[in-house]
Design a protein around this motif. Sequence first.
Motif, PDB file in Angstrom:
ATOM      1  N   CYS A 239     -38.358  -7.755   4.477  1.00  0.00           N
ATOM      2  CA  CYS A 239     -37.655  -8.702   4.243  1.00  0.00           C
ATOM      3  C   CYS A 239     -38.210 -10.021   4.289  1.00  0.00           C
ATOM      4  O   CYS A 239     -38.182 -11.024   3.324  1.00  0.00           O
ATOM      5  N   GLU A 240     -39.457 -10.266   4.864  1.00  0.00           N
ATOM      6  CA  GLU A 240     -40.339 -11.444   5.060  1.00  0.00           C
ATOM      7  C   GLU A 240     -40.939 -11.554   3.710  1.00  0.00           C
ATOM      8  O   GLU A 240     -41.148 -12.658   3.156  1.00  0.00           O
ATOM      9  N   ALA A 241     -41.342 -10.510   3.171  1.00  0.00           N
ATOM     10  CA  ALA A 241     -42.077 -10.523   1.921  1.00  0.00           C
ATOM     11  C   ALA A 241     -41.144 -10.927   0.534  1.00  0.00           C
ATOM     12  O   ALA A 241     -41.397 -11.578  -0.199  1.00  0.00           O
ATOM     13  N   LEU A 242     -39.836 -10.562   0.893  1.00  0.00           N
ATOM     14  CA  LEU A 242     -38.920 -10.569  -0.111  1.00  0.00           C
ATOM     15  C   LEU A 242     -38.460 -12.082  -0.101  1.00  0.00           C
ATOM     16  O   LEU A 242     -38.099 -12.669  -1.158  1.00  0.00           O
ATOM     17  N   LYS A 243     -38.603 -12.727   0.977  1.00  0.00           N
ATOM     18  CA  LYS A 243     -38.180 -14.356   1.208  1.00  0.00           C
ATOM     19  C   LYS A 243     -39.440 -15.003   0.108  1.00  0.00           C
ATOM     20  O   LYS A 243     -39.213 -16.082  -0.191  1.00  0.00           O
ATOM     21  N   ARG A 244     -40.598 -14.377   0.262  1.00  0.00           N
ATOM     22  CA  ARG A 244     -41.701 -15.048  -0.280  1.00  0.00           C
ATOM     23  C   ARG A 244     -41.951 -15.084  -1.824  1.00  0.00           C
ATOM     24  O   ARG A 244     -42.581 -15.742  -2.591  1.00  0.00           O
ATOM     25  N   PHE A 245     -41.145 -13.721  -2.245  1.00  0.00           N
ATOM     26  CA  PHE A 245     -41.353 -13.486  -3.634  1.00  0.00           C
ATOM     27  C   PHE A 245     -39.929 -13.063  -4.291  1.00  0.00           C
ATOM     28  O   PHE A 245     -39.560 -11.872  -4.337  1.00  0.00           O
ATOM     29  N   PRO A 246     -39.116 -14.108  -4.555  1.00  0.00           N
ATOM     30  CA  PRO A 246     -37.722 -13.928  -4.881  1.00  0.00           C
ATOM     31  C   PRO A 246     -37.668 -12.938  -5.986  1.00  0.00           C
ATOM     32  O   PRO A 246     -36.468 -11.984  -6.007  1.00  0.00           O
ATOM     33  N   ALA A 247     -38.365 -12.981  -7.048  1.00  0.00           N
ATOM     34  CA  ALA A 247     -38.368 -12.199  -8.170  1.00  0.00           C
ATOM     35  C   ALA A 247     -38.211 -10.652  -7.785  1.00  0.00           C
ATOM     36  O   ALA A 247     -37.322  -9.742  -8.440  1.00  0.00           O
ATOM     37  N   VAL A 248     -38.824 -10.310  -6.669  1.00  0.00           N
ATOM     38  CA  VAL A 248     -38.702  -8.522  -6.401  1.00  0.00           C
ATOM     39  C   VAL A 248     -37.570  -8.396  -5.773  1.00  0.00           C
ATOM     40  O   VAL A 248     -36.956  -7.361  -5.583  1.00  0.00           O
ATOM     41  N   ASN A 249     -36.790  -9.569  -5.044  1.00  0.00           N
ATOM     42  CA  ASN A 249     -35.292  -9.286  -4.701  1.00  0.00           C
ATOM     43  C   ASN A 249     -34.267  -9.528  -5.717  1.00  0.00           C
ATOM     44  O   ASN A 249     -33.125  -9.724  -5.269  1.00  0.00           O
ATOM     45  N   ALA A 250     -34.682  -9.825  -7.007  1.00  0.00           N
ATOM     46  CA  ALA A 250     -33.755 -10.025  -7.975  1.00  0.00           C
ATOM     47  C   ALA A 250     -33.263  -9.036  -8.779  1.00  0.00           C
ATOM     48  O   ALA A 250     -33.770  -8.023  -8.568  1.00  0.00           O
TER      49      ALA A 250
END
Length: 401
Positions: A239-250
């Motif tokens: 969750c913390e890493a996804l906040k830093r790299f939004p493209a991975v959560n898109a």
Amino acid sequence: MSIEIKAPTFPESVADGSIATWHKQVGEAVTRDEPLVDIETDKVVLEVVAPADGVLKEILKPEGDTVLSDEVVALFEEGAAAAPSAAAPADAPVEQSSQDLKVSPAARKMLEEKGIDAAAVTGTGKGGVITKEDVVNYTPAAAAKAAPAATAAVAKAAPAAVEVPAGERVEKRVAMTRLRKRIAERLLEATHTTAMLTTFNEVNMKPVMDLRSQYKDLFEKSHNGTRLGFMGFFVKAACEALKRFPAVNASIDGDDVVYHGYQDVGVAVSTEKGLVVPVLRDAENMSMAKIEEKIREYGLRAKDGKLSMEDMTGGTFTITNGGVFGSLLSTPILNPPQTAILGMHKIQDRPMAVNGEVVIQPMMYLALSYDHRLVDGKDAVQFLVAIKDLIEDPARILLEV
């Protein structure tokens, strides 16, 4: 009073289902909320229960038939008693030839799949009916010990039909379940429609293992029996890493990129019927205890086939843990329309160079498969490094640094 037993209302993403197993037969007494039939869809197995005490009057859709949303599958008689003929006298032993044996549809299907002669199985259902549970509990040794003389005579002749000569090449053809077919379609869709690439790294699990050993008893006591596992750390780190790299959560929708301002993390769970991915919604707002509690709940419900459509709908990122089965390294396949999936693996002691010395450390390989159409290699690698850094220094998860 007759009541129509209908299939559940399927969501828009599910066109139809099929009758998997009838738990009750026509004329059999049923109590309220007792399971009547299982209906298998592309995603889950749905259970239809009795609306009241009564008797199953008529089955309109036998096992294997396709049913639509809200379609009538059976008729139910409320308040009726079971037919007298359905019950055998308590003092009369059931002695029937193989042609006269009473076998439920579910039991017959299982007998065929396992290659078991029906005459070798003792029926415990009403009237001596062989049920699915009888086949599941059947063992040749137990059957030989429990069978009466008449049944033993039949069983003695049966081996000639089921024994396989030495060197015989046996094949068995079994139809794919709807869930397995859907899984196959999704996997092919992911490999055919995405530019999938995998990057790897390794993480030292000693800090997390030490923290877990120190606080696991207190954690379990403080959170009503919820155990502290490794998955909670990885969900929080993701969750913390996804906040830093939004493209991975898109995700990609046509020519548009949809950036999600929340982290709905799917956790892959293996069941006898296939792999399912229930979703931890708003995982970024969940505590470690809540994450572990929810994962345990999903695991138990998946084992019992109790997951709902809502439990597995959506998800912006997925974590799968092949390490529980001993996998040392793998390349997980994307779960479309998500753009990334994290694979955890077996923790293995390996010699590592620490401050110029060789030290044995508990190491885990991590794999991140991602859609290269949206996620650049640099972002993917840095995302995985961020998870590695957070796991190797768990305090950073709490501090969000």
